[in-house]
Design an enzyme around this catalytic site. Structure first.
Site, mmCIF file in Angstrom:
data_model
loop_
_atom_site.group_PDB
_atom_site.id
_atom_site.type_symbol
_atom_site.label_atom_id
_atom_site.label_comp_id
_atom_site.label_asym_id
_atom_site.label_seq_id
_atom_site.Cartn_x
_atom_site.Cartn_y
_atom_site.Cartn_z
ATOM 1 N N CYS A 68 0.850 -1.198 0.000
ATOM 2 C CA CYS A 68 0.000 0.000 0.000
ATOM 3 C C CYS A 68 0.884 1.246 0.000
ATOM 4 C CB CYS A 68 -0.898 0.041 1.228
ATOM 5 S SG CYS A 68 -1.725 -1.491 1.676
ATOM 6 N N CYS A 71 2.250 3.160 -3.174
ATOM 7 C CA CYS A 71 1.412 4.146 -3.877
ATOM 8 C C CYS A 71 0.946 5.257 -2.944
ATOM 9 C CB CYS A 71 0.203 3.466 -4.494
ATOM 10 S SG CYS A 71 0.651 2.256 -5.750
ATOM 11 N N HIS A 72 0.859 4.940 -1.662
ATOM 12 C CA HIS A 72 0.359 5.932 -0.699
ATOM 13 C C HIS A 72 1.488 6.321 0.252
ATOM 14 C CE1 HIS A 72 -3.767 5.295 -2.030
ATOM 15 N NE2 HIS A 72 -3.586 3.994 -1.909
ATOM 16 N N CYS A 169 -35.122 2.583 13.536
ATOM 17 C CA CYS A 169 -33.888 3.139 14.117
ATOM 18 C C CYS A 169 -34.200 4.452 14.829
ATOM 19 C CB CYS A 169 -32.851 3.427 13.038
ATOM 20 S SG CYS A 169 -32.616 2.155 11.786
ATOM 21 N N CYS A 172 -35.389 4.679 18.544
ATOM 22 C CA CYS A 172 -34.383 4.610 19.606
ATOM 23 C C CYS A 172 -33.380 5.760 19.496
ATOM 24 C CB CYS A 172 -33.654 3.269 19.563
ATOM 25 S SG CYS A 172 -34.649 1.922 20.244
ATOM 26 N N HIS A 173 -32.836 5.960 18.282
ATOM 27 C CA HIS A 173 -31.678 6.859 18.160
ATOM 28 C C HIS A 173 -32.032 8.336 18.000
ATOM 29 C CE1 HIS A 173 -28.759 3.747 18.628
ATOM 30 N NE2 HIS A 173 -29.322 3.011 17.689
ATOM 31 N N ARG A 210 -21.946 -3.708 13.896
ATOM 32 C CA ARG A 210 -22.798 -3.026 14.896
ATOM 33 C C ARG A 210 -24.239 -2.910 14.374
ATOM 34 N NH1 ARG A 210 -24.169 -1.823 20.132
ATOM 35 N NH2 ARG A 210 -26.239 -2.185 19.304
ATOM 36 N N CYS A 214 -27.923 -4.230 15.960
ATOM 37 C CA CYS A 214 -29.173 -3.477 16.160
ATOM 38 C C CYS A 214 -30.328 -4.139 15.417
ATOM 39 C CB CYS A 214 -29.009 -2.016 15.736
ATOM 40 S SG CYS A 214 -28.213 -1.005 17.014
HETATM 41 C C1 HEC Z 1 -34.435 -0.866 20.597
HETATM 42 C C2 HEC Z 1 -33.648 0.320 20.365
HETATM 43 C C3 HEC Z 1 -32.741 0.347 19.158
HETATM 44 C C4 HEC Z 1 -33.098 0.285 17.831
HETATM 45 C C5 HEC Z 1 -34.478 0.149 17.247
HETATM 46 C C6 HEC Z 1 -31.872 0.441 17.081
HETATM 47 N N1 HEC Z 1 -30.800 0.566 17.914
HETATM 48 FE FE1 HEC Z 1 -28.913 1.079 17.383
HETATM 49 N N2 HEC Z 1 -28.331 0.919 19.305
HETATM 50 C C7 HEC Z 1 -29.160 0.678 20.383
HETATM 51 C C8 HEC Z 1 -28.359 0.619 21.585
HETATM 52 C C9 HEC Z 1 -28.872 0.372 22.999
HETATM 53 C C10 HEC Z 1 -27.021 0.839 21.200
HETATM 54 C C11 HEC Z 1 -25.759 0.886 22.079
HETATM 55 C C12 HEC Z 1 -25.670 2.242 22.741
HETATM 56 C C13 HEC Z 1 -25.496 3.344 21.732
HETATM 57 O O1 HEC Z 1 -24.367 3.633 21.314
HETATM 58 O O2 HEC Z 1 -26.528 3.920 21.302
HETATM 59 C C14 HEC Z 1 -27.050 1.041 19.755
HETATM 60 C C15 HEC Z 1 -25.928 1.347 19.005
HETATM 61 C C16 HEC Z 1 -25.968 1.741 17.686
HETATM 62 C C17 HEC Z 1 -24.838 2.246 16.945
HETATM 63 C C18 HEC Z 1 -23.422 2.404 17.470
HETATM 64 C C19 HEC Z 1 -23.179 3.778 18.051
HETATM 65 C C20 HEC Z 1 -21.814 3.881 18.656
HETATM 66 O O3 HEC Z 1 -21.286 4.993 18.701
HETATM 67 O O4 HEC Z 1 -21.250 2.873 19.077
HETATM 68 C C21 HEC Z 1 -25.284 2.543 15.696
HETATM 69 C C22 HEC Z 1 -24.454 3.094 14.566
HETATM 70 C C23 HEC Z 1 -26.680 2.197 15.638
HETATM 71 N N3 HEC Z 1 -27.066 1.727 16.864
HETATM 72 C C24 HEC Z 1 -27.473 2.324 14.538
HETATM 73 C C25 HEC Z 1 -28.778 1.808 14.466
HETATM 74 C C26 HEC Z 1 -29.537 1.745 13.252
HETATM 75 C C27 HEC Z 1 -29.064 2.260 11.903
HETATM 76 C C28 HEC Z 1 -30.736 1.183 13.565
HETATM 77 C C29 HEC Z 1 -31.864 0.797 12.638
HETATM 78 C C30 HEC Z 1 -31.533 -0.271 11.711
HETATM 79 C C31 HEC Z 1 -30.734 0.936 14.999
HETATM 80 N N4 HEC Z 1 -29.513 1.295 15.492
HETATM 81 C C32 HEC Z 1 -31.799 0.438 15.712
HETATM 82 C C33 HEC Z 1 -30.528 0.549 20.343
HETATM 83 C C34 HEC Z 1 -31.292 0.496 19.195
HETATM 84 C C1 HEC Z 2 -0.625 0.451 -7.337
HETATM 85 C C2 HEC Z 2 -0.980 1.581 -6.530
HETATM 86 C C3 HEC Z 2 -1.873 1.339 -5.309
HETATM 87 C C4 HEC Z 2 -1.726 0.388 -4.344
HETATM 88 C C5 HEC Z 2 -0.730 -0.737 -4.247
HETATM 89 C C6 HEC Z 2 -2.741 0.670 -3.360
HETATM 90 N N1 HEC Z 2 -3.484 1.751 -3.723
HETATM 91 FE FE1 HEC Z 2 -4.939 2.651 -2.656
HETATM 92 N N2 HEC Z 2 -5.312 3.911 -4.174
HETATM 93 C C7 HEC Z 2 -4.591 3.989 -5.336
HETATM 94 C C8 HEC Z 2 -5.197 4.965 -6.215
HETATM 95 C C9 HEC Z 2 -4.740 5.338 -7.601
HETATM 96 C C10 HEC Z 2 -6.312 5.483 -5.520
HETATM 97 C C11 HEC Z 2 -7.352 6.509 -6.011
HETATM 98 C C12 HEC Z 2 -8.455 5.604 -6.501
HETATM 99 C C13 HEC Z 2 -9.652 6.233 -7.048
HETATM 100 O O1 HEC Z 2 -10.015 7.341 -6.609
HETATM 101 O O2 HEC Z 2 -10.271 5.585 -7.915
HETATM 102 C C14 HEC Z 2 -6.333 4.814 -4.229
HETATM 103 C C15 HEC Z 2 -7.250 5.096 -3.229
HETATM 104 C C16 HEC Z 2 -7.156 4.607 -1.936
HETATM 105 C C17 HEC Z 2 -7.920 5.085 -0.816
HETATM 106 C C18 HEC Z 2 -8.965 6.190 -0.841
HETATM 107 C C19 HEC Z 2 -8.295 7.548 -0.771
HETATM 108 C C20 HEC Z 2 -9.303 8.660 -0.863
HETATM 109 O O3 HEC Z 2 -8.896 9.821 -0.651
HETATM 110 O O4 HEC Z 2 -10.480 8.412 -1.135
HETATM 111 C C21 HEC Z 2 -7.559 4.356 0.260
HETATM 112 C C22 HEC Z 2 -8.099 4.485 1.676
HETATM 113 C C23 HEC Z 2 -6.562 3.411 -0.187
HETATM 114 N N3 HEC Z 2 -6.336 3.612 -1.515
HETATM 115 C C24 HEC Z 2 -5.966 2.454 0.614
HETATM 116 C C25 HEC Z 2 -5.093 1.498 0.143
HETATM 117 C C26 HEC Z 2 -4.639 0.372 0.920
HETATM 118 C C27 HEC Z 2 -5.035 0.091 2.366
HETATM 119 C C28 HEC Z 2 -3.813 -0.352 0.117
HETATM 120 C C29 HEC Z 2 -3.118 -1.661 0.437
HETATM 121 C C30 HEC Z 2 -4.013 -2.758 0.799
HETATM 122 C C31 HEC Z 2 -3.743 0.333 -1.152
HETATM 123 N N4 HEC Z 2 -4.534 1.430 -1.113
HETATM 124 C C32 HEC Z 2 -2.947 -0.071 -2.213
HETATM 125 C C33 HEC Z 2 -3.466 3.246 -5.652
HETATM 126 C C34 HEC Z 2 -2.993 2.183 -4.924
#
Ligand code: HEC
Ligand code: HEC
Length: 253
Positions: A68, A71-72, A169, A172-173, A210, A214
């Site tokens: 990686c 290139c980066h 979602c 709750c959120h 995560r 949920c």
């Molecule tokens: C019954 C209530 C409930 C529902 C419905 C629910 N969640 Fe959660 N979710 C939680 C609880 C509790 C946590 C852990 C505490 C927190 O970070 O909010 C959590 C955590 C998360 C987190 C992680 C936040 C963090 O910072 O770690 C995300 C992202 C999330 N929920 C997205 C969703 C999404 C998208 C949906 C719908 C598909 C959803 N949740 C539905 C209760 C719920």
């Molecule tokens: C041969 C060159 C090459 C190698 C090896 C390579 N990358 Fe990339 N990577 C690129 C190029 C070119 C882009 C821009 C791609 C695009 O926008 O389509 C990119 C884009 C990315 C981006 C997004 C950057 C942005 O600003 O959005 C990430 C993250 C990334 N590479 C991670 C990795 C990781 C992790 C690896 C190794 C597992 C890796 N690359 C290996 C050429 C490479």
């Protein structure tokens, strides 16, 4: 729905609507002060172990494939802020991809190596490393142009009641923010701390992991890692989180 499930949903809804919508906060704002300090301390937040492994992998060459780093060069500068712009539309395919998807794409297309796979330790490490380079950078995703249909789908998903508990979602959120649920304080449900180390997982996991938790919590369909459904939802959550700093690797219960 079971009687217990109905009672649980009814109890939740009785609480809903009281907590304020207001300003969206990061998930870490709802942790205990002790866990907040632990997240901020690189020596005590286990997520940094994955960051270190990711950095090592990033710098390594594998056989003939360029590493990686080839290139980066100077990733602390060249990739700073990159994670804050994901998910985004991939110019080549016109589809929405997240950070993990971009890393897998570089691996497949630029390194010609097999995919690492969702939730593999390697992909989690690389994603955590790249995300950590954006710590403190405000989330700034686009929901315009080709991203718009995904944003709309994500918003609809977020607002749709689902599962045996028939809860959206937003109920709750937005409706229950600040309330306790099974020992957690309900946050605004944004993804700025992911990949995050969860004590319950005893390891690092992606935002999609995560989201699956949920979905399971309301007994709804769990979509696949990297599915369009969760990518769209991830974009919607990132739009909600616009302006909040990237905090990965987060620490969660
Ligand atoms: C019954 C209530 C409930 C529902 C419905 C629910 N969640 Fe959660 N979710 C939680 C609880 C509790 C946590 C852990 C505490 C927190 O970070 O909010 C959590 C955590 C998360 C987190 C992680 C936040 C963090 O910072 O770690 C995300 C992202 C999330 N929920 C997205 C969703 C999404 C998208 C949906 C719908 C598909 C959803 N949740 C539905 C209760 C719920
Ligand atoms: C041969 C060159 C090459 C190698 C090896 C390579 N990358 Fe990339 N990577 C690129 C190029 C070119 C882009 C821009 C791609 C695009 O926008 O389509 C990119 C884009 C990315 C981006 C997004 C950057 C942005 O600003 O959005 C990430 C993250 C990334 N590479 C991670 C990795 C990781 C992790 C690896 C190794 C597992 C890796 N690359 C290996 C050429 C490479």
């Amino acid at each position: 729905m079971s009687a217990a499930g109905r009672a649980f949903a009814a109890a939740l809804l009785a609480l809903a609507g009281t907590a304020g919508a207001g300003e969206i906060k990061s998930g870490s704002a709802f942790l205990s002060p002790q866990m907040q300090r632990q997240q901020a301390d690189q020596a005590r937040n286990p997520g940094w172990l994955w960051v270190e492994q990711g950095e090592e992998l990033f710098s390594r060459r594998e056989g003939d494939a360029p590493g990686c780093i080839s290139c980066h060069a100077d990733p602390g500068r060249s990739l700073r802020g990159a994670a804050a712009r994901y998910p985004q539309i991939d110019a080549a395919s016109g589809k929405l991809i997240n950070l993990e998807g971009r890393i897998e794409q570089c691996r497949a297309v630029r390194q010609k190596r097999p995919a690492l796979g969702h939730e593999s330790q390697e992909l989690l490490g690389l994603a955590a490393y790249v995300a950590s380079l954006s710590q403190g950078v405000p989330v700034s995703v686009s929901a315009e142009g080709a991203a718009k249909p995904y944003y709309e789908a994500g918003k609809a998903f977020y607002e749709r009641r689902q599962g045996q508990l028939n809860l959206a979602c937003t109920q709750c959120h937005d409706g229950l923010v600040g309330r306790k649920l099974r020992g957690d304080t309900i946050s605004h449900g944004v993804g700025t701390g992911y990949p995050a180390y969860r004590l319950e997982w005893n390891g690092l996991g992606s935002l999609h992991r995560r989201l699956r938790a949920c979905s399971l919590g309301v007994r709804a369909t769990q979509f696949d890692y990297g599915s369009d459904d969760y990518l769209a939802l991830e974009l919607y959550l990132a739009v909600r989180a616009r302006g909040l700093p990237v905090e990965a690797p987060g620490l969660r219960r």
